[in-house]
Design an enzyme around this catalytic site. Structure first.
Site, short mmCIF file in Angstrom:
data_model
loop_
_atom_site.label_atom_id
_atom_site.label_comp_id
_atom_site.label_asym_id
_atom_site.label_seq_id
_atom_site.Cartn_x
_atom_site.Cartn_y
_atom_site.Cartn_z
N HIS A 137 -2.42 -2.03 -2.62
CA HIS A 137 -1.32 -1.49 -1.69
C HIS A 137 -0.89 -0.25 -2.05
O HIS A 137 -0.67 0.21 -3.17
CB HIS A 137 -0.07 -2.86 -2.05
N SER A 177 4.77 -5.96 -10.85
CA SER A 177 5.22 -5.13 -9.53
C SER A 177 6.09 -5.97 -8.80
O SER A 177 6.14 -7.29 -8.85
CB SER A 177 3.96 -4.76 -8.68
N SER A 178 7.02 -5.14 -8.16
CA SER A 178 7.98 -6.19 -6.97
C SER A 178 7.12 -6.71 -6.02
O SER A 178 7.59 -7.71 -5.48
CB SER A 178 9.08 -5.34 -6.74
N GLY A 211 7.99 -0.31 -11.54
CA GLY A 211 8.79 0.92 -11.90
C GLY A 211 8.31 1.67 -12.97
O GLY A 211 9.01 2.43 -13.44
N TYR A 237 -27.59 -1.83 5.37
CA TYR A 237 -27.33 -0.45 5.51
C TYR A 237 -27.45 0.04 4.03
O TYR A 237 -26.84 -0.82 3.01
CB TYR A 237 -26.04 0.18 6.02
N HIS A 278 6.15 -0.14 6.46
CA HIS A 278 5.81 -0.39 4.94
C HIS A 278 4.80 0.72 4.79
O HIS A 278 5.10 1.63 4.04
CB HIS A 278 5.88 -1.55 4.44
N GLY A 325 3.26 2.44 -5.17
CA GLY A 325 1.97 1.38 -4.94
C GLY A 325 1.64 0.39 -5.91
O GLY A 325 2.32 0.51 -6.95
N ASN A 326 0.73 -0.41 -5.76
CA ASN A 326 0.40 -1.14 -6.79
C ASN A 326 -1.18 -1.70 -6.65
O ASN A 326 -1.80 -1.98 -5.48
CB ASN A 326 1.26 -2.45 -6.96
N HIS A 382 1.10 3.44 0.31
CA HIS A 382 1.90 4.02 1.34
C HIS A 382 0.99 5.28 1.72
O HIS A 382 1.81 6.38 1.64
CB HIS A 382 3.28 4.28 0.85
#
Length: 226
Positions: free
Chosen positions: A100, A79-80, A51, A216, A163, A35-36, A102
């Site tokens: 981001h 990050s890539s 990495g 709320y 992804h 993640g990033n 997974h």
């Protein structure tokens, strides 16, 4: 679209981004170093390096890249996924944090290439009547950047085909909350098919929730947490 104030480039901000990465793995919303996270600064973007294990991250290891154009050649590699982070910060000045990861249930839907419909009223926390699916493109590619910018123009989160998932946040904490909420919605939607089929709320019902979210919770605090 209201432009949000940038985050300060301080040791505290850098450490908070690292803590968000560690939190993702601890909550099983991400695995390893896949993640990033990034935050918009005044004139630039602060993003996790490429990495590096989260446990090894230090505030000095975080990378600063410009709001447009290529990152500097010297120093740690960002990050890539920096291109789509950069694209998100350009397209969504109202959301200074991009996260981001997974998450497992989100990733199941992503590899099935399914968006999440309005199976639960908390879908409204993502800016509309669904959590959309961005088309597949190679990680770190201009095509993925374009896909993300298009799908997230009016949403606060999306799935990414084959992804994972990405969410936006008004703050680092809000981005983390939104990621966990998205994973909960993905799990709910997947489980709902076991004994039947989810009943989908109408656009009007979701619009009603979005209005209700505005008032709320306690005064002057985050108004979308339960």
């Amino acid at each position: 679209m209201t432009r949000a104030s940038p985050l300060p480039d301080t040791t505290a901000t850098r450490q908070a981004l690292i803590e968000a990465c560690l939190w993702m793995n601890d909550r099983h919303l991400n695995q390893g170093k896949s993640g990033n996270i990034s935050a918009r600064l005044d004139g630039g973007i602060l993003i996790t390096p490429s990495g590096v294990r989260y446990e090894d991250l230090t505030p000095d290891a975080m990378v600063t890249i410009p709001l447009s154009g290529l990152p500097p050649c010297a120093g740690p590699k960002p990050s890539s996924e920096w291109p789509f982070h950069q694209g998100m910060h350009q397209a969504r000045p109202d959301m200074p944090v991009v996260l981001h990861a997974h998450p497992p249930y989100c990733s199941v839907l992503a590899v099935q290439r399914r968006s999440i419909p309005a199976c639960h009223y908390m879908i409204a926390a993502f800016g509309g009547h669904d959590v959309p699916l961005a088309d597949y493109a190679l990680f770190g590619s201009p095509a993925l950047c374009a896909n993300m910018a298009q799908i997230m123009a009016d949403r606060h989160g999306c799935l990414m085909a084959n992804h994972g998932a990405t969410v936006l946040g008004e703050t680092i904490d809000k981005a983390c909350w939104r990621l966990e909420e998205l994973e909960t919605l993905a799990r709910t939607y997947l489980y709902s098919s076991i004994g039947g089929e989810a009943h989908i709320l109408t656009d009007a019902e979701i619009a009603e929730v979005m209005v209700a979210f505005q008032s709320y919770g306690p005064r002057n605090t985050d108004n979308t947490r339960e």
